[in-house]
Enzyme design. Structure first.
Site, PDB file in Angstrom:
ATOM      1  N   CYS A 168       0.830  -1.205   0.000  1.00  0.00           N
ATOM      2  CA  CYS A 168       0.000   0.000   0.000  1.00  0.00           C
ATOM      3  C   CYS A 168       0.860   1.249   0.000  1.00  0.00           C
ATOM      4  O   CYS A 168       0.576   2.202   0.723  1.00  0.00           O
ATOM      5  CB  CYS A 168      -0.919   0.012   1.207  1.00  0.00           C
ATOM      6  SG  CYS A 168      -2.058  -1.354   1.171  1.00  0.00           S
ATOM      7  N   ASP A 169       1.943   1.236  -0.758  1.00  0.00           N
ATOM      8  CA  ASP A 169       2.773   2.433  -0.888  1.00  0.00           C
ATOM      9  C   ASP A 169       2.789   2.783  -2.356  1.00  0.00           C
ATOM     10  O   ASP A 169       3.091   1.935  -3.206  1.00  0.00           O
ATOM     11  CB  ASP A 169       4.192   2.146  -0.385  1.00  0.00           C
ATOM     12  CG  ASP A 169       5.019   3.413  -0.317  1.00  0.00           C
ATOM     13  OD1 ASP A 169       5.098   4.123  -1.355  1.00  0.00           O
ATOM     14  OD2 ASP A 169       5.592   3.701   0.743  1.00  0.00           O
TER      15      ASP A 169
END
Ligand SMILES: *Cc1c(COP(=O)(O)O)cnc(C)c1O
Length: 376
Positions: free
Chosen positions: A324-325
């Site tokens: 989730c980056d």
């Protein structure tokens, strides 16, 4: 990709993304370097892949080891290397780490400024030091910037300072940039090194060694020159700049020693589009920048990717990792052609991943395990 790796993946079916390294390829690479550069000592750059099996094989073949920390020094010792086969090649060391290395018998240290020389003189009195000079890294796909090394004229003063403080001013080192595609890249640095030898000789200090660094490429998407081409160009440059007073030489291959020995098995987690009319698909794998593919930063290293649909028509994809980056995108500026039939759950094989992958993988960022590694 070797039959041994293919068989291993077929039989073991390891769960999750993993790197598989074939030791036979590491052995072939070591022997190619040793054969092409018979008068040069090989110091494997441990950071490229410090798997115990890789280090043990290289130690048994007679390799020396370039280490960047006390932990790497201990890994090389555990693998069977004695202290005289180990260098502490990082120019940025804590004084207590220099002392710890010296206590283990290490007697070869890199420096690139007077403050570092002073640390070595205090913590490892009488040791041998070599001074690293800057290299512009032109021609390299992973240049090493200005972080390490000093200008050649400054190196003269640094080595003189070492001599004054009772150290053995031993030589000069440089790194022409990793994944260096130009076999002539060593020429300018060797010209600078020869100049440093001459200026110090005039001051009564006889340097003995040139450390030619790493930079030897591995094959990704493009063909690269073989080790013999590099050896021939280096040999020519040594003769051109040192005449018949050729110094002792060492090389520090990392990528060129292990890159092509490894393959990462990964899986497609999602294939999607940002709009129905988009032509470019997004393909998300279960490995990304934080799972070991850090060298895709700035899209520098472009790995060959194999799928079981490679005979099918291909179309450009943005390739991304699972975390989730938003930085976890591998190829977007230059999209990657992958088969249109590639779909969720398919396995992909990422080639040329034996170097600089496991050691770059984060410890459980987003709960993803660090990259698993099998050495066969
Ligand atoms: C990383 C490194 C190497 C290895 O470089 P490659 O391009 O992987 O061969 C060699 N020497 C030093 C000092 C390094 O830091």
């Amino acid at each position: 990709m070797t039959a041994k790796i293919i068989d291993f993946l077929r039989e073991r079916r390891p769960e999750g993304p993993c790197l598989v390294v074939d030791l036979d390829v590491v052995r072939e690479n070591y022997l190619a370097f040793a054969h092409a550069l018979p008068d040069t000592r090989i110091f494997y750059a441990v950071k490229a892949n410090p798997a115990p099996e890789v280090l043990a094989l290289l130690a048994s073949l007679g390799s020396n080891f370039d280490c960047a920390s006390v932990a790497e020094i201990d890994m090389a010792r555990t693998a069977g290397a004695t202290a005289e086969r180990i260098s502490f090649g990082n120019t940025i060391k804590k004084e207590r780490d220099i002392a710890a290395a010296f206590a283990r018998g290490i007697n070869l240290f890199a420096v690139d400024c007077e403050a570092e020389v002073e640390k070595v003189a205090r913590a490892a009195p009488g040791a041998r030091v070599f001074c690293r000079i800057l290299c512009d890294g032109a021609g390299a796909e992973w240049p090493l910037s200005r972080k390490f090394g000093c200008e050649p004229d400054m190196a003269v003063g640094v080595l003189e300072h070492a001599h004054r403080l009772g150290l053995a001013a031993y030589g000069v080192s440089f790194h022409v940039g990793s994944q260096q595609g130009n076999v002539e890249a060593w020429d300018a640095a060797l010209a600078s090194a020869a100049g440093i030898f001459e200026l110090l000789a005039e001051r009564g200090i006889q340097l003995q060694m040139v450390n030619l660094g790493g930079g030897f490429p591995t094959r990704y998407l493009k063909e690269v020159p073989g080790v013999p081409s590099y050896a021939q160009a280096i040999d020519g440059a040594l003769k051109r700049h040192f005449g018949n007073r050729i110094p002792e030489t060492i090389i520090e291959p990392g990528r060129g020693m292990v890159g092509n020995a490894g393959v990462i098995k990964a899986e497609v987690v999602l294939v999607s589009k940002k709009h129905e009319s988009d032509s470019v698909r997004w393909v998300y794998l279960d490995i990304g920048k934080f799972g070991g593919l850090a060298e895709t930063m700035d899209e520098s290293i472009r790995y060959p990717i194999r799928t079981s649909h490679d005979a099918d028509e291909k179309a450009p994809c943005v390739l991304a990792g699972p975390t989730c980056d938003s930085a976890d995108v591998l190829y977007e500026k230059t999209p990657y052609d992958l088969p249109i039939s590639l779909s969720i759950g398919d396995e992909v094989l990422i080639e040329g991943t034996g170097a600089y992958t496991t050691t770059y993988s984060a410890v459980a960022f987003n709960g993803f395990e660090p990259l698993a590694s099998y050495v066969i």
